[in-house]
Each structure stands twice: as C-alpha cells, then as structure tokens.
Motif scaffolding. Structure first.
Motif, PDB file in Angstrom:
ATOM      1  N   ILE A   1       8.599 -27.367  21.981  1.00 17.22           N
ATOM      2  CA  ILE A   1       8.158 -27.503  20.942  1.00 17.22           C
ATOM      3  C   ILE A   1       7.883 -29.067  20.797  1.00 17.22           C
ATOM      4  CG2 ILE A   1       8.517 -27.528  18.152  1.00 17.22           C
ATOM      5  CD1 ILE A   1      10.540 -25.308  18.533  1.00 17.22           C
TER       6      ILE A   1
ATOM      7  N   GLU B   1      10.801 -21.485  16.141  1.00 19.31           N
ATOM      8  CA  GLU B   1      10.534 -22.810  15.455  1.00 19.31           C
ATOM      9  C   GLU B   1      11.441 -23.106  14.235  1.00 19.31           C
ATOM     10  OE1 GLU B   1       6.943 -22.432  13.246  1.00 19.31           O
ATOM     11  OE2 GLU B   1       7.130 -24.061  11.759  1.00 19.31           O
TER      12      GLU B   1
ATOM     13  N   PHE C   1       7.560 -36.167  18.909  1.00 22.23           N
ATOM     14  CA  PHE C   1       9.005 -35.645  19.764  1.00 22.23           C
ATOM     15  C   PHE C   1       8.918 -34.275  20.498  1.00 22.23           C
ATOM     16  CE2 PHE C   1      12.085 -38.706  18.572  1.00 22.23           C
ATOM     17  CZ  PHE C   1      11.968 -39.048  17.322  1.00 22.23           C
TER      18      PHE C   1
ATOM     19  N   PHE D   1       6.776 -29.269  12.806  1.00 19.09           N
ATOM     20  CA  PHE D   1       6.688 -28.331  13.831  1.00 19.09           C
ATOM     21  C   PHE D   1       5.096 -28.647  13.992  1.00 19.09           C
ATOM     22  CE2 PHE D   1       6.269 -24.736  16.542  1.00 19.09           C
ATOM     23  CZ  PHE D   1       5.011 -24.135  16.356  1.00 19.09           C
TER      24      PHE D   1
ATOM     25  N   GLN E   1       6.992 -36.581  13.177  1.00 18.95           N
ATOM     26  CA  GLN E   1       7.785 -37.239  12.506  1.00 18.95           C
ATOM     27  C   GLN E   1       7.368 -38.321  11.664  1.00 18.95           C
ATOM     28  OE1 GLN E   1      11.921 -38.292  13.416  1.00 18.95           O
ATOM     29  NE2 GLN E   1      12.701 -37.874  11.491  1.00 18.95           N
TER      30      GLN E   1
ATOM     31  N   TYR F   1       6.977 -31.857  18.018  1.00 17.80           N
ATOM     32  CA  TYR F   1       7.323 -32.295  16.297  1.00 17.80           C
ATOM     33  C   TYR F   1       6.747 -33.583  16.188  1.00 17.80           C
ATOM     34  CZ  TYR F   1      10.858 -28.614  15.907  1.00 17.80           C
ATOM     35  OH  TYR F   1      11.524 -27.052  16.026  1.00 17.80           O
TER      36      TYR F   1
ATOM     37  N   PHE G   1      12.889 -28.105   9.178  1.00 17.95           N
ATOM     38  CA  PHE G   1      13.660 -29.302   8.963  1.00 17.95           C
ATOM     39  C   PHE G   1      13.620 -29.678   7.551  1.00 17.95           C
ATOM     40  CE2 PHE G   1      15.298 -30.851  12.822  1.00 17.95           C
ATOM     41  CZ  PHE G   1      14.889 -30.415  13.874  1.00 17.95           C
ATOM     42  N   GLY G   2      14.845 -30.161   7.024  1.00 19.33           N
ATOM     43  CA  GLY G   2      14.838 -30.602   5.911  1.00 19.33           C
ATOM     44  C   GLY G   2      14.545 -32.122   5.781  1.00 19.33           C
ATOM     45  N   PRO G   3      14.384 -32.997   4.544  1.00 19.49           N
ATOM     46  CA  PRO G   3      13.934 -34.402   4.615  1.00 19.49           C
ATOM     47  C   PRO G   3      14.949 -35.265   5.127  1.00 19.49           C
ATOM     48  CG  PRO G   3      14.647 -33.494   2.297  1.00 19.49           C
ATOM     49  CD  PRO G   3      14.652 -32.234   3.221  1.00 19.49           C
TER      50      PRO G   3
ATOM     51  N   MET H   1      20.669 -41.070   9.928  1.00 20.13           N
ATOM     52  CA  MET H   1      19.933 -39.883   9.192  1.00 20.13           C
ATOM     53  C   MET H   1      20.566 -38.458   9.548  1.00 20.13           C
ATOM     54  SD  MET H   1      17.286 -38.850   6.869  1.00 20.13           S
ATOM     55  CE  MET H   1      16.061 -40.010   7.046  1.00 20.13           C
TER      56      MET H   1
ATOM     57  N   LEU I   1      20.025 -34.765   9.687  1.00 20.18           N
ATOM     58  CA  LEU I   1      19.114 -33.812   9.396  1.00 20.18           C
ATOM     59  C   LEU I   1      19.409 -32.113   9.578  1.00 20.18           C
ATOM     60  CD1 LEU I   1      16.307 -35.560  11.682  1.00 20.18           C
ATOM     61  CD2 LEU I   1      16.124 -35.092   9.296  1.00 20.18           C
TER      62      LEU I   1
ATOM     63  N   ARG J   1      19.664 -37.343  -0.959  1.00 25.42           N
ATOM     64  CA  ARG J   1      18.688 -37.879   0.373  1.00 25.42           C
ATOM     65  C   ARG J   1      19.199 -39.082   0.544  1.00 25.42           C
ATOM     66  NH1 ARG J   1      13.405 -36.916   0.285  1.00 25.42           N
ATOM     67  NH2 ARG J   1      13.785 -37.802   2.501  1.00 25.42           N
TER      68      ARG J   1
ATOM     69  N   ALA K   1      15.754 -40.068  19.012  1.00 25.41           N
ATOM     70  CA  ALA K   1      15.855 -38.662  18.852  1.00 25.41           C
ATOM     71  C   ALA K   1      16.886 -38.095  18.006  1.00 25.41           C
ATOM     72  CB  ALA K   1      15.504 -38.061  20.226  1.00 25.41           C
ATOM     73  N   PRO K   2      16.426 -37.139  17.201  1.00 23.53           N
ATOM     74  CA  PRO K   2      17.573 -36.290  16.695  1.00 23.53           C
ATOM     75  C   PRO K   2      18.510 -35.583  17.980  1.00 23.53           C
ATOM     76  CG  PRO K   2      15.279 -35.656  15.576  1.00 23.53           C
ATOM     77  CD  PRO K   2      15.221 -36.541  16.997  1.00 23.53           C
TER      78      PRO K   2
ATOM     79  N   GLY L   1      10.726 -41.532   7.176  1.00 25.25           N
ATOM     80  CA  GLY L   1      11.498 -41.041   6.045  1.00 25.25           C
ATOM     81  C   GLY L   1      11.454 -39.423   5.863  1.00 25.25           C
ATOM     82  N   LYS L   2      10.982 -38.724   6.925  1.00 24.86           N
ATOM     83  CA  LYS L   2      10.579 -37.198   6.611  1.00 24.86           C
ATOM     84  C   LYS L   2      11.327 -36.611   7.753  1.00 24.86           C
ATOM     85  CE  LYS L   2       6.405 -37.611   3.959  1.00 24.86           C
ATOM     86  NZ  LYS L   2       5.181 -36.787   3.937  1.00 24.86           N
ATOM     87  N   GLY L   3      11.897 -35.424   7.609  1.00 20.70           N
ATOM     88  CA  GLY L   3      12.188 -34.704   8.792  1.00 20.70           C
ATOM     89  C   GLY L   3      11.183 -34.262   9.698  1.00 20.70           C
ATOM     90  N   PRO L   4      11.425 -33.822  10.971  1.00 20.84           N
ATOM     91  CA  PRO L   4      10.350 -33.547  12.060  1.00 20.84           C
ATOM     92  C   PRO L   4       9.787 -32.269  11.302  1.00 20.84           C
ATOM     93  CG  PRO L   4      12.352 -34.018  12.990  1.00 20.84           C
ATOM     94  CD  PRO L   4      12.766 -33.972  11.676  1.00 20.84           C
TER      95      PRO L   4
ATOM     96  N   PHE M   1      15.945 -32.802  22.037  1.00 22.80           N
ATOM     97  CA  PHE M   1      14.804 -33.660  21.788  1.00 22.80           C
ATOM     98  C   PHE M   1      14.784 -34.676  22.739  1.00 22.80           C
ATOM     99  CE2 PHE M   1      12.923 -32.744  17.445  1.00 22.80           C
ATOM    100  CZ  PHE M   1      13.976 -31.833  17.090  1.00 22.80           C
ATOM    101  N   GLY M   2      13.316 -35.083  23.203  1.00 23.02           N
ATOM    102  CA  GLY M   2      13.233 -36.259  23.924  1.00 23.02           C
ATOM    103  C   GLY M   2      13.178 -37.454  22.898  1.00 23.02           C
ATOM    104  N   SER M   3      12.888 -39.032  23.742  1.00 24.59           N
ATOM    105  CA  SER M   3      13.422 -39.937  22.912  1.00 24.59           C
ATOM    106  C   SER M   3      12.217 -40.546  21.905  1.00 24.59           C
ATOM    107  CB  SER M   3      13.426 -41.141  23.903  1.00 24.59           C
ATOM    108  OG  SER M   3      12.395 -40.983  24.893  1.00 24.59           O
TER     109      SER M   3
END
Lengths: 112, 111
Positions: free
Chosen positions: B34, A100, B89, B46, B38, B36, A103-105, A88, A90, A9, A42-43, B41-44, B101-103
């Motif tokens: 889509i 869909e 997002f 859905f 977030q 999302y 995502f992981g953490p 980070m 992802l 992590r 953003a990612p 500390g976590k992933g996005p 992804f958007g900002s």
C-alpha cells in the motif's frame, strides 16, 4: 464523517505517570491497530487486535499495553511513560476482508 | 518485522511535473503493498494498493509499479499539484494482518 476517532488529540503526561489513549471506530471493522510514530519516522506497529485476539509485536516494550473491550473501542495504556515515549500514536482499523487500513488523526503525546 | 526502506528522503518537483517515489522491501514473502500519503498533523491516508500477482496498477493520477524480482515498488504521480505535498510511505504485509511501513519520502511541490 469521522470513522476512526482518537481522543485526546494532544496529551501531556509526566514522566512515570500512567496514561491512556483511546480510539473508537464507527466502521465495525474486525481489526484495530496501534502504531507509534516519532518525528520524521515511519509508523511503527506496536500491536493489533483481530476481533478479541491480541497480537503483540516482539519488540513492543512491556510498558505498552492495550485493551479492546468491544468492537468499537481500543485503548493504549502506557504504564510508566519515559521521555522516549513522546510520539504520535496512531490508531487504525481494517475489515478482515481487504487490506486497506483506515487511520485516525493520531494523539500526540508529550512527556514532561 | 520485515524491513521496508525508501531510497530518497526528500523529493522536490515543479508543479505540473510527474513525481516518482521509490520503495525497497526485503521480505520476499510480502504479497500486498500500500502507498499512503501523510499530511502534517494527520494520519496516513490510503492512496493505492497492489497485490503481488500484479506489476502495475493505476488510479486517478497515480500509478504503482511492483518489481518482485528486485523487491522494489514505486509510486508515480502525474501532473503533481501543490496539494500533493506530503510525506509518502509504502507499507507491506505478508499476512494481511501486520503492516510494516517504509521510512517515508517527503514530496515538496514548487509552484
């Protein structure tokens, strides 16, 4: 139930020292993605695998490589991390039939 | 990649009010979107999706609206709760493989 698992992590590496981040999934999904997400941004898609087919984004630096030895695992290799690679990272998966993503953490990478 | 952007970086709402988060995209070929959520500390995660052949889709407390003419979509959250506080997002794709992804918009829900 963990579906997309990222280890570790938190990862600290030294400037220029190769580092590998790992991702595994229990969903048996065809597609696996790697994204880079910097603070308050953003990612950003780095690359993805559709089964064994590797697809690189045009603006992904050559410093970033990926491996997918089997359906369940995907690795992100950063050959010579720079300070700007701190972010980070992802991992996400998707079945080929619907859109869909799961995502992981994430793994937070620090470069010292 | 395609350009996807948001109008508002931060949105503060009172608990119980409705929230509207907006997103603009530039690729007219995008046909799947889509939203999302977030958390720190976590992933996005859905929330809801919409195909380009639709202009509205509803889920539980959330509605996504798509206006293809002006390349804009929005996420409406009804009766916003403190647990809705997060960064939201939008993401879009034209090939169901690459997602951009958007900002992001940070939603603050005040109790």
């Amino acid at each position: 139930d963990a579906m997309v698992i990222q280890n570790p992590r938190y990862q600290v590496t030294q400037f220029g020292k190769p580092v590998t981040l790992s991702c595994s999934q229990t969903l048996n999904h065809n597609v696996m993605y790697w994204y880079q997400q910097k603070s308050s941004q953003a990612p950003k898609l780095l690359f993805h695998y559709y089964d064994k087919d590797f697809n690189n984004e045009a603006d992904t630096p050559d410093n970033f490589q990926s491996r997918r030895p089997n359906t369940s695992f995907c690795f992100l290799d950063i050959r010579s991390p720079g300070l700007g690679d701190a972010a980070m990272y992802l991992c996400a998966t998707r079945t080929g039939r619907i859109g869909e993503q799961y995502f992981g953490p994430g793994t937070r990478l620090t470069v010292t | 990649g395609e350009s996807v952007g948001l109008h508002l970086p931060t949105l503060s709402v009172q608990e119980g009010d409705n929230s509207i988060i907006n997103c603009a995209y530039s690729n007219s070929a995008s046909d799947y979107f889509i939203w999302y959520k977030q958390e720190s500390g976590k992933g996005p995660q859905f929330i809801i999706d919409i195909r380009s052949n639709m202009d509205k889709r509803q889920g539980q407390r959330v509605t996504v609206l798509l206006n293809k003419t002006v390349k804009h979509l929005s996420l409406q959250i009804a009766a916003t709760q403190p647990g809705d506080s997060a960064v939201y997002f939008c993401a879009e794709t034209s090939d169901f493989n690459k997602f951009y992804f958007g900002s992001g918009t940070k939603l603050n829900v005040k109790p």
